[in-house]
Design a protein around this motif. Structure first.
Motif, PDB file in Angstrom:
ATOM      1  N   LEU A 134       0.459  -0.940  -0.320  1.00  0.00           N
ATOM      2  CA  LEU A 134       0.223   0.600   0.114  1.00  0.00           C
ATOM      3  C   LEU A 134       0.542   1.462  -0.359  1.00  0.00           C
ATOM      4  O   LEU A 134       0.522   2.574   0.011  1.00  0.00           O
ATOM      5  CB  LEU A 134      -0.775  -0.003   1.119  1.00  0.00           C
ATOM      6  N   GLY A 135       1.366   1.163   0.222  1.00  0.00           N
ATOM      7  CA  GLY A 135       2.903   2.405   0.766  1.00  0.00           C
ATOM      8  C   GLY A 135       4.471   2.215  -0.576  1.00  0.00           C
ATOM      9  O   GLY A 135       4.612   1.697  -0.559  1.00  0.00           O
ATOM     10  N   THR A 136       5.299   2.758   0.370  1.00  0.00           N
ATOM     11  CA  THR A 136       6.521   3.173   0.538  1.00  0.00           C
ATOM     12  C   THR A 136       7.255   3.309   0.995  1.00  0.00           C
ATOM     13  O   THR A 136       6.641   4.199   2.452  1.00  0.00           O
ATOM     14  CB  THR A 136       6.421   4.624  -1.098  1.00  0.00           C
TER      15      THR A 136
ATOM     16  N   TYR B 145      -0.130   4.980   1.982  1.00  0.00           N
ATOM     17  CA  TYR B 145      -0.620   6.082   1.712  1.00  0.00           C
ATOM     18  C   TYR B 145      -2.406   5.731   1.881  1.00  0.00           C
ATOM     19  O   TYR B 145      -3.655   6.856   1.743  1.00  0.00           O
ATOM     20  CB  TYR B 145      -1.020   6.721   0.209  1.00  0.00           C
ATOM     21  N   ARG B 146      -2.801   4.534   1.307  1.00  0.00           N
ATOM     22  CA  ARG B 146      -4.122   4.379   1.577  1.00  0.00           C
ATOM     23  C   ARG B 146      -5.081   4.140   2.733  1.00  0.00           C
ATOM     24  O   ARG B 146      -5.894   4.349   3.237  1.00  0.00           O
ATOM     25  CB  ARG B 146      -4.742   2.672   0.950  1.00  0.00           C
TER      26      ARG B 146
ATOM     27  N   GLY C 209      -6.374   7.875   2.827  1.00  0.00           N
ATOM     28  CA  GLY C 209      -6.970   7.051   2.156  1.00  0.00           C
ATOM     29  C   GLY C 209      -7.692   7.327   0.798  1.00  0.00           C
ATOM     30  O   GLY C 209      -8.573   7.375  -0.354  1.00  0.00           O
ATOM     31  N   TRP C 210      -5.646   7.124   0.373  1.00  0.00           N
ATOM     32  CA  TRP C 210      -5.988   7.459  -1.112  1.00  0.00           C
ATOM     33  C   TRP C 210      -5.994   6.465  -2.082  1.00  0.00           C
ATOM     34  O   TRP C 210      -5.205   5.454  -1.954  1.00  0.00           O
ATOM     35  CB  TRP C 210      -3.848   8.409  -1.706  1.00  0.00           C
ATOM     36  N   PRO C 211      -5.774   5.900  -3.298  1.00  0.00           N
ATOM     37  CA  PRO C 211      -6.343   5.543  -4.069  1.00  0.00           C
ATOM     38  C   PRO C 211      -5.073   5.211  -4.645  1.00  0.00           C
ATOM     39  O   PRO C 211      -4.752   5.780  -5.838  1.00  0.00           O
ATOM     40  CB  PRO C 211      -7.740   5.189  -5.308  1.00  0.00           C
TER      41      PRO C 211
ATOM     42  N   VAL D 116       5.545  19.355  -1.253  1.00  0.00           N
ATOM     43  CA  VAL D 116       4.903  19.476  -0.520  1.00  0.00           C
ATOM     44  C   VAL D 116       4.593  18.045  -0.131  1.00  0.00           C
ATOM     45  O   VAL D 116       3.820  17.441  -0.947  1.00  0.00           O
ATOM     46  CB  VAL D 116       3.479  20.710  -0.402  1.00  0.00           C
ATOM     47  N   PRO D 117       5.375  17.274   0.663  1.00  0.00           N
ATOM     48  CA  PRO D 117       5.011  16.029   0.826  1.00  0.00           C
ATOM     49  C   PRO D 117       3.457  15.713   2.061  1.00  0.00           C
ATOM     50  O   PRO D 117       3.015  17.061   2.023  1.00  0.00           O
ATOM     51  CB  PRO D 117       5.948  15.273   1.639  1.00  0.00           C
ATOM     52  N   PRO D 118       3.055  15.077   1.475  1.00  0.00           N
ATOM     53  CA  PRO D 118       1.981  14.766   2.792  1.00  0.00           C
ATOM     54  C   PRO D 118       1.881  14.662   3.998  1.00  0.00           C
ATOM     55  O   PRO D 118       3.093  13.809   4.370  1.00  0.00           O
ATOM     56  CB  PRO D 118       0.828  13.539   1.731  1.00  0.00           C
ATOM     57  N   ASP D 119       1.134  15.597   4.741  1.00  0.00           N
ATOM     58  CA  ASP D 119       1.230  14.996   6.665  1.00  0.00           C
ATOM     59  C   ASP D 119       0.199  14.774   6.986  1.00  0.00           C
ATOM     60  O   ASP D 119      -0.664  15.106   6.898  1.00  0.00           O
ATOM     61  CB  ASP D 119       1.051  16.916   6.515  1.00  0.00           C
ATOM     62  N   PRO D 120       0.599  13.440   7.980  1.00  0.00           N
ATOM     63  CA  PRO D 120      -0.256  12.782   8.932  1.00  0.00           C
ATOM     64  C   PRO D 120      -1.627  13.310   9.240  1.00  0.00           C
ATOM     65  O   PRO D 120      -2.123  12.801   9.804  1.00  0.00           O
ATOM     66  CB  PRO D 120       0.446  11.517   9.035  1.00  0.00           C
TER      67      PRO D 120
END
Length: 150
Positions: free
Chosen positions: A7-9, A19-20, A24-26, A124-128
């Motif tokens: 699901l991620g990296t 990410y999923r 909640g990203w596809p 701009v990285p995603p921020d949890p």
């Protein structure tokens, strides 16, 4: 299966990004690269790299800067802004010709995945801690108000 392969990296020197589950990203794996697929209320806008800095500044001023990544294309590097798809895109017809609202089903390679072909990187990285995405309306307004588009 591990989170990294499913699901991620992994970010260099850090824990895996899921990410999923986190955002909640596809996302899905295709040919060894993790891809984000536009749709289900999540959209994206591609802006030429040279124009993206002003758009980022405008979004920051508006308080709605969200994840953005640089992706190489055959026509040069673009910055892709991930957005909440809050309108149907009729506003897109008033954008400069080199800006594109990406359509549902478009795959975007995710940064940090393994493989020589993947050159995408987060600007701009995603921020949890801040999982929301800016609205498409806000990003289109930032693009229109960028100095180069006046």
């Amino acid at each position: 299966m591990s989170v990294d392969s499913d699901l991620g990296t992994k970010r260099p020197g850090s824990t895996p990004v899921d990410y999923r589950r986190t955002f909640g990203w596809p996302v899905h794996w295709h040919n060894g690269t993790l891809n984000f697929v536009i749709g289900a209320g999540i959209g994206a806008v591609a802006v030429p790299r040279a124009r993206a800095e002003q758009v980022l500044e405008n979004l920051t001023r508006q308080g709605c800067r969200g994840p953005a990544l640089s992706v190489p294309t055959k026509h040069g590097s673009v910055v892709i802004f991930l957005v909440e798809a809050d309108i149907l895109g009729s506003d897109a017809e008033f954008l400069p010709p080199d800006v594109r609202v990406l359509t549902a089903g478009t795959s975007i390679p995710m940064p940090g995945t393994h493989g020589a072909a993947n050159l995408a990187r987060w600007i701009v990285p995603p921020d949890p801690q801040q999982r929301w995405l800016p609205s498409l309306t806000a990003v289109l307004a930032a693009i229109r108000s960028a100095g180069r588009y006046r």
